[in-house]
Write an enzyme that holds these catalytic residues in place. Structure first.
Site, mmCIF file in Angstrom:
data_model
loop_
_atom_site.group_PDB
_atom_site.id
_atom_site.type_symbol
_atom_site.label_atom_id
_atom_site.label_comp_id
_atom_site.label_asym_id
_atom_site.label_seq_id
_atom_site.Cartn_x
_atom_site.Cartn_y
_atom_site.Cartn_z
ATOM 1 N N GLY A 56 0.838 -1.193 0.000
ATOM 2 C CA GLY A 56 0.000 0.000 0.000
ATOM 3 C C GLY A 56 0.870 1.238 0.000
ATOM 4 O O GLY A 56 2.089 1.169 0.212
ATOM 5 N N LYS A 57 0.291 2.351 -0.288
ATOM 6 C CA LYS A 57 1.017 3.629 -0.200
ATOM 7 C C LYS A 57 -0.011 4.745 -0.189
ATOM 8 O O LYS A 57 -1.125 4.579 -0.686
ATOM 9 C CB LYS A 57 1.941 3.800 -1.409
ATOM 10 C CG LYS A 57 3.109 4.720 -1.162
ATOM 11 C CD LYS A 57 4.220 4.030 -0.397
ATOM 12 C CE LYS A 57 5.411 4.910 -0.173
ATOM 13 N NZ LYS A 57 6.567 4.153 0.334
#
Ligand code: NAD
Length: 421
Positions: free
Chosen positions: A110-111
């Site tokens: 994720g980011k």
């Protein structure tokens, strides 16, 4: 074709997808699975208002992207930067999936980020922005769902605000919703040094692999920040001769080796390594082209490019930074026999100790620094060995080997779980 043969490296998302395609081709990935892994699973774009100190209201745009959840909750940093955009965040989320898979920790990638120049905001405005952004993305984050961490221009204080905001919503304290927190709020021992320490473990393994003695090996490090300075110190402690380091203001060189502890003190007093007594000033381009055994870019992306790669000739290139080498430069490095420790392996120590922090928080436990470091070392040694064995078995470079390993792990988990409903 290798993962490296991807040009030009301008749009990170196009590069990330191309790198994935090359690995997927080589793995002969099922077309359906390939289509699933080629895109992020979820993308949330939010626009949200923040009260500014002058009484006005400003609206900001932010993102949280979850690339894959097959191996566990998504994990990845949050960056605050004026140039942040959805495509960059997509690429970083995908790279996090591969990074977590390479080191075998049970996360997907994720980011997130907010499009803002944080240097133009007061501390109170930054807190307001962080708390409202957390509120907006709270529908997708959580200790079992998606666990943010610091990235560019966010830090332990940012994580403390996120943890507090999320905890206020649910009505009880949830330390495991973020990592990279202050120790007093459930942060882990060893987290600050983890990226540099993990990188040095892979450098030692690489040196053994190519029969290079670390004692007396010459080292240059671009970027004397958290990761670069830790790596410099640990390498010097192991007997290497760190002859050059640099920061945004320039570099310093001493053929006899720099006193790294002294350089740290100098930087903390003067804000830069430049001017350190007994050193010669060099440029940030020159540092990459020095005749050294080990070169570690630990600052920015796209430092080793088609323009300078012929002059970049270390025996080991340790990618502490994310994406320091452009794909076209990669081809030349391989041809010139430079042993590259790819970023998704070299800098994975940071997310590994973030994982330890999460495990400690979920168990309401606190490990000693000794335990953290020894578990980190074990994971980095094992991961290096797995990538090196893949490289030799498939007769590919370390970058493609790390992708083959990672994509295969994520693909297998996704396939085994099957299609719902
Ligand atoms: P940092 O902000 O602590 O340090 C960055 C350093 O780079 C600073 O010394 C800065 O002066 C220097 N720098 C900036 N521009 C430069 C230039 N043009 N030339 C030379 N030096 C320059 O950041 P950090 O946490 O050490 O991260 C460094 C790199 O490592 C980044 O690419 C980051 O994405 C990557 N990384 C960090 C972590 C982590 O846990 N810290 C984890 C994974 C990857």
């Amino acid at each position: 074709m290798t993962v490296s043969e991807v040009a030009p490296a301008l749009d990170s998302w196009a590069v990330a997808q191309r790198q994935f395609d090359i690995a997927a081709d080589r793995l002969d990935l099922d077309p359906g699975l390939r289509a699933v892994l080629r895109q992020p699973r979820r993308e949330l774009t939010v626009t949200f208002p923040v009260h500014m100190d002058d009484g006005s209201v400003r609206v900001f745009e932010g993102y949280r992207v979850q690339h894959n959840l097959g191996r566990g909750p998504s994990k990845g940093g949050l960056r605050y930067h004026q140039d942040v955009g959805l495509n960059e965040i997509r690429a970083l989320a995908m790279w996090m999936s591969w990074k977590c898979a390479v080191v075998g920790i049970p996360y997907g990638g994720g980011k997130g980020g907010v499009r803002v120049n944080p240097k133009q905001l007061s501390l109170r405005e930054l807190e307001g922005l962080t708390r409202r952004f957390t509120t907006e993305i709270s529908i997708v984050i959580g200790p079992e769902k998606d666990i943010p961490a610091p990235d560019m221009n966010t830090n332990a204080q940012t994580m403390a605000w996120i943890m507090d905001t999320y905890s206020m919503h649910v009505g009880y304290t949830v330390p495991a919703v973020v990592t990279g927190k202050p120790i007093s709020l459930g942060g882990s021992e060893g987290r600050v040094e983890a990226t540099g320490r993990g990188a040095v473990v892979t450098i030692a393994e690489a040196a053994r692999h190519i029969d290079l003695d670390i004692i007396g090996a010459t080292v240059a490090i671009q970027g004397f920040g958290n990761a670069g300075a830790t790596a410099a110190l640990l390498l010097a402690e192991m007997g290497a001769s760190v002859v050059a380091v640099s920061d945004s203001q320039g570099g310093i060189y001493n053929a006899e080796g720099l006193d790294i502890k002294g350089v740290r003190v100098w930087k903390s007093e003067h804000g830069t390594v430049v001017g350190f007594p007994g050193s010669e000033r060099i440029g940030n381009d020159t540092i990459l082209e020095l005749d050294v055994d080990i070169l570690a870019p630990a600052a920015l992306e796209n430092q080793i490019t088609a323009d300078n790669v012929e002059r970049v000739r270390p025996r080991i290139l340790a990618e502490i930074a994310n994406g320091p080498t452009t794909p076209d430069a990669d081809i030349v490095l391989a041809r010139n026999g430079v042993f590259v420790i790819p970023d998704i392996l070299c800098n994975a120590g940071g997310v590994t100790v973030s994982y330890f922090e999460w495990v400690q928080d979920l168990n309401r436990d606190h490990w000693s620094e000794e335990i953290v470091n020894s578990k980190l070392t074990a994971i980095m040694v094992r991961s290096f060995g797995e990538v090196a064995r893949m490289a030799s078995r498939e007769d590919v470079d370390m970058r493609l080997a790390s992708y083959l390993l990672a994509v295969d792990r994520v693909a297998s988990a996704t396939a085994l779980r099957g299609l719902y409903p």
